[in-house]
Each structure stands twice: as structure tokens, then as C-alpha cells.
Design a protein around this motif. Structure first.
Motif, PDB file in Angstrom:
ATOM      1  N   GLU A  28       6.994  46.836  11.173  1.00  0.00           N
ATOM      2  CA  GLU A  28       6.039  48.009  11.027  1.00  0.00           C
ATOM      3  C   GLU A  28       5.413  48.140   9.230  1.00  0.00           C
ATOM      4  N   ALA A  30       2.060  46.075  10.732  1.00  0.00           N
ATOM      5  CA  ALA A  30       0.990  46.734  11.061  1.00  0.00           C
ATOM      6  C   ALA A  30       0.512  48.217  10.054  1.00  0.00           C
ATOM      7  N   ARG A  31       0.876  48.053   9.153  1.00  0.00           N
ATOM      8  CA  ARG A  31       0.577  48.881   8.020  1.00  0.00           C
ATOM      9  C   ARG A  31      -0.826  47.310   7.204  1.00  0.00           C
ATOM     10  N   ARG A  32      -0.247  47.007   7.296  1.00  0.00           N
ATOM     11  CA  ARG A  32      -1.204  45.793   6.044  1.00  0.00           C
ATOM     12  C   ARG A  32      -2.739  45.804   7.268  1.00  0.00           C
ATOM     13  N   LEU A  45       8.454  53.347  16.503  1.00  0.00           N
ATOM     14  CA  LEU A  45       7.247  53.089  14.843  1.00  0.00           C
ATOM     15  C   LEU A  45       6.033  54.188  14.871  1.00  0.00           C
ATOM     16  N   PRO A  46       5.855  54.413  13.596  1.00  0.00           N
ATOM     17  CA  PRO A  46       4.458  55.467  13.448  1.00  0.00           C
ATOM     18  C   PRO A  46       3.348  55.195  13.723  1.00  0.00           C
ATOM     19  N   GLU A  47       2.764  55.855  14.068  1.00  0.00           N
ATOM     20  CA  GLU A  47       1.062  55.328  14.458  1.00  0.00           C
ATOM     21  C   GLU A  47       0.338  54.330  12.774  1.00  0.00           C
ATOM     22  N   THR A  48      -0.245  53.460  13.806  1.00  0.00           N
ATOM     23  CA  THR A  48      -0.737  52.238  12.258  1.00  0.00           C
ATOM     24  C   THR A  48      -2.543  52.220  13.078  1.00  0.00           C
ATOM     25  N   ALA A  49      -2.976  51.900  11.629  1.00  0.00           N
ATOM     26  CA  ALA A  49      -4.487  50.848  12.460  1.00  0.00           C
ATOM     27  C   ALA A  49      -4.310  50.158  13.566  1.00  0.00           C
ATOM     28  N   GLU A  57      -1.787  47.449  16.186  1.00  0.00           N
ATOM     29  CA  GLU A  57      -2.067  47.791  17.517  1.00  0.00           C
ATOM     30  C   GLU A  57      -0.246  47.291  17.730  1.00  0.00           C
TER      31      GLU A  57
END
Length: 280
Positions: free
Chosen positions: A22, A25-27, A51-55, A57
């Protein structure tokens, strides 16, 4: 040439591994890919879905580190898809509790924690792109300070991963046949296992340092510190310990921030390199 990044985390369906996925994926950014891996397809799919949506994949991929051929197969797959990788966290671990009989679990334990680590290193270090990071999640127990001096030579000054594997196999066999009890080996099997993981990193760092330095690559072992998890709670009072998401932060900083030359080939805890031996 693509500027997108590819990251891989092993043992990533829960705990620290999931927090690392996670966090990466956020960074990372749009077009980047983070591979969440594990040995159970249902757990992999469930972890990805939560997992939350992130930029970046997040993709689930099966990877049983205890399977001798799995590391090579996955490395070949990522080479075909992406041409290389940028970040690898070797986080897969078989956890044991105080009631487990070391002789009964040592085969599977070493297969996952130790031979799984050396297979990961062999398969994925050649795939690292310039500026890449390969970080093996170990522990502050992984230093020679934790081992009787008579045993230091088992893991110090080794010259190849094959030698590391040979020492692990010798220790494993001593646990199985009971001879470790008469020697100086600690009965807490986590200690020699973590020392062997750090030794594997040190061996490769000794071979690769000049070229990796030129290419901006970081190879290191990392210690997340005590974490508040159910397994750790079997051994210690972890009520004040960090949650996995908190413990992941300094590891993510190593994976995504500038390379510190003093971190190469070392065991890093909270941004500081720990001494390998009492003489260091």
C-alpha cells in the motif's frame, strides 16, 4: 525506454508486506506497477481487493517462496512484461510460536525464510534497473552479537550464496538430529535464520559493490523493529509497538528516497546501519 517503475513485495497478503504494498502504491505514480505476491491465490486476490485506489496499479501474483523454481519463473515473467524491476522487498516469512517444536518446523522454516531469500536474490538482482533497490526484511537479531563467538565463523567471511545455503543446511540438520542442543546454537531458531539472511546480503554486496554503486543500486537488509502483530504477541508484550503501517515507513523511505552510501550491504534499522559483529 519506459520511465515507469515496477515493484515487488513477497509475503504481502497481510501485516508488514501488505503495508509495504500500500505504501509503495501511494508513493509511486501513474503507469507504475506494484506486485502483491503470496502463495495462496484466494488470499492474494482478497488482499488486492481490500487496498484503496492509488495512481500506481497493484497486481496480485502467485509466488510461493518455498517452491525452488518459483523465483525464476516469476523473474522471467516480470522480465517479459516489463524488462526489469526497480524495487524488491523480500518479506516472506514463516512465523513460529513458543509452543512449536524447532525440529518439527525447521525444514519448512529454512525453506521459506532462508533458501527462499537466497533464491530471491539470485533471481531478481540481475533484473534490477539503474537506481533499483532490493531490500531483505530481516531483524536486529540478524547480527553476530546474538550468536556465541564460537559460531561466528559459520556466517562471517563467506564468499558465495552457496556457502550461506550450506551453513543454513548444516544448522538445520543439527536442529533436526538434536545435536544443536549440545552445541552453542540458540534454541530460538529466528536468530540463526536472520543472521543467515543478513550474511547473504553481505556476500552479494561484497561482490557487487563497485557496479551497484556506479548504477545507484541499493542492496541491504532491513529491520522494521518490533511490531504489534498477533505472532509477535505470542513472544513479547507488543501493546506499545508500532503497527505494520507505521513500521513500513522507514523501509519505504529506503526504497523510494535517495541512496545513502553507508547503507549498502548493511542491516538498516530506522535509517541507521547496525554493526554486524562485536568488533565492528
Amino acid at each position: 525506454m519506459s520511465n515507469t517503475k515496477v515493484a515487488l513485495v513477497t509475503g504481502a497478503t497481510q501485516g508488514l508486506g501488505l503495508a509495504l504494498v500500500e505504501g509503495l502504491a501511494r508513493r509511486l505514480g501513474p503507469g507504475d506497477t506494484v506486485y502483491l505476491t503470496g502463495r495462496d491465490p484466494e488470499r492474494v486476490a482478497k488482499a488486492v481487493a481490500q487496498l484503496p485506489e492509488t495512481a500506481a496499479e497493484v497486481r496480485g501474483e502467485l509466488y510461493d517462496v518455498a517452491d525452488p523454481g518459483a523465483a525464476t519463473r516469476l523473474a522471467d515473467l516480470l522480465r517479459d512484461r516489463h524488462g526489469g524491476v526497480d524495487i524488491v522487498f523480500g518479506n516472506a516469512v514463516m512465523r513460529v510460536g513458543p509452543d512449536d517444536d524447532p525440529a518439527a518446523v525447521i525444514d519448512e522454516y529454512t525453506e521459506v525464510n532462508n533458501f527462499g531469500t537466497t533464491r530471491l536474490l539470485r533471481a531478481f538482482l540481475p533484473l534490477l534497473r539503474d537506481g533499483g533497490r532490493l531490500l531483505v526484511v530481516a531483524s536486529s537479531l540478524g547480527t553476530l552479537h546474538q550468536l556465541a563467538p564460537v559460531l561466528h565463523g559459520r556466517f562471517d567471511g563467506l564468499s558465495s550464496l552457496d556457502e550461506v545455503d550450506e551453513q543454513v543446511a548444516s544448522w538445520r540438520d543439527a536442529i533436526k538430529d538434536g545435536s544443536a542442543k549440545a552445541g552453542a546454537w540458540p534454541m530460538f531458531i529466528n536468530i540463526p535464520s536472520k543472521i543467515a539472511q543478513v550474511a547473504a546480503v553481505r556476500v552479494l554486496a561484497g561482490q557487487r559493490r563497485p557496479e551497484d554503486t556506479r548504477r545507484g543500486i541499493l542492496l541491504a537488509a532491513v529491520c522494521p523493529g518490533m511490531m504489534n502483530t498477533p505472532t509477535s504477541g505470542l513472544w513479547w508484550d507488543v501493546t506499545a509497538a508500532a503497527l505494520p503501517a507505521e513500521a513500513a515507513v522507514p523501509l519505504l523511505d529506503l526504497a523510494t528516497g535517495p541512496v545513502h552510501p553507508g547503507h549498502y550491504g548493511r542491516l538498516i534499522r530506522h535509517g541507521r546501519a547496525l554493526p554486524w559483529s562485536p568488533a565492528a
